[in-house]
Design a protein around this motif. Structure first.
Motif, short mmCIF file in Angstrom:
data_model
loop_
_atom_site.label_atom_id
_atom_site.label_comp_id
_atom_site.label_asym_id
_atom_site.label_seq_id
_atom_site.Cartn_x
_atom_site.Cartn_y
_atom_site.Cartn_z
N THR A 104 0.84 -1.19 0.00
CA THR A 104 0.00 0.00 0.00
C THR A 104 0.87 1.24 0.00
O THR A 104 1.86 1.32 0.70
CB THR A 104 -0.90 0.01 1.25
N GLY A 105 0.47 2.17 -0.81
CA GLY A 105 1.15 3.47 -0.80
C GLY A 105 2.40 3.55 -1.65
O GLY A 105 3.09 4.55 -1.61
N LEU A 106 2.72 2.53 -2.42
CA LEU A 106 3.94 2.59 -3.22
C LEU A 106 3.67 3.36 -4.51
O LEU A 106 2.69 3.13 -5.20
CB LEU A 106 4.45 1.20 -3.57
N VAL A 107 4.55 4.26 -4.83
CA VAL A 107 4.46 5.03 -6.06
C VAL A 107 5.68 4.68 -6.89
O VAL A 107 6.81 4.82 -6.42
CB VAL A 107 4.43 6.54 -5.76
N SER A 142 10.78 7.06 -1.75
CA SER A 142 11.39 7.39 -0.46
C SER A 142 10.39 8.02 0.50
O SER A 142 10.66 8.13 1.68
CB SER A 142 12.58 8.32 -0.67
N THR A 143 9.22 8.43 0.00
CA THR A 143 8.22 9.03 0.87
C THR A 143 7.33 8.00 1.55
O THR A 143 6.59 8.33 2.45
CB THR A 143 7.35 10.02 0.08
N VAL A 202 5.52 -3.49 7.57
CA VAL A 202 6.87 -3.11 7.96
C VAL A 202 7.01 -1.61 7.72
O VAL A 202 6.52 -1.09 6.71
CB VAL A 202 7.93 -3.93 7.20
N THR A 203 7.65 -0.94 8.66
CA THR A 203 7.90 0.49 8.47
C THR A 203 9.16 0.68 7.65
O THR A 203 9.96 -0.24 7.47
CB THR A 203 8.06 1.21 9.82
#
Length: 171
Positions: free
Chosen positions: A7-10, A34-35, A61-62
């Protein structure tokens, strides 16, 4: 079969002009990945035998945890490369059971261990020795038989110990 859902990967898939290594190591264009601060992975449930509940089917995982695990894996690989070179130079006598290619096992298990958990591993013990607290120089000194090794140079490749780590087992 492992199904990954992040989730959230660009990802910037449209740019074919940036080099592969430049994208990995910070050269070239700005990397939007990297964000991302956390990734979640979902996988199929396990087939259970005589159990009502199984392990979780999702984990996350963070960014900091992932970077720490990656750094451990790279350090283990470099340590094993140095050990292989020392073995070829005949600075390591006897056996040298390298664990190159198994870095993720040690780093992943270390991430899941609790403080009270203990580990006994196979004869490829260098990676566990490092992730469980012995510095790289302590592992390499042990392999070369130096007194500054983790067991004073007497253990060799298999018999390295740390807190809650009871070395390798050849059987």
């Amino acid at each position: 079969m492992l199904v990954r859902k992040t989730t959230g990967l660009v990802r910037n898939l449209g740019n074919r002009h940036s080099s592969f290594l430049g994208g990995l190591f910070g050269g070239g264009q700005k990397n939007d990945m990297s964000t991302v601060q956390e990734a979640t992975f979902d996988y199929h449930p396990y087939k259970l035998h005589l159990l009502d509940n199984g392990p979780a089917t999702s984990t996350s995982v963070t960014r900091d945890e992932a970077l720490k695990i990656y750094h451990e894996m790279v350090t283990i690989r470099r340590m094993e490369t140095a050990a292989a070179n020392l073995y070829k130079e005949k600075a390591i006598r006897g056996f040298c059971h390298l664990c190159s290619g198994q870095e993720a096992i040690y780093s992943g298990m270390k991430a899941a261990l609790r403080d009270q958990d203990s580990v006994i591993t196979s004869y490829r013990a260098h990676g566990f020795t490092y992730v469980l607290g012995v510095p790289v120089l302590g592992v390499l000194a042990e392999l070369t038989g130096k007194k500054s090794g983790c067991v004073r140079g007497k253990g060799g490749s298999m018999h390295m110990y740390a807190k809650n780590f009871y070395g390798g087992n050849g059987i």
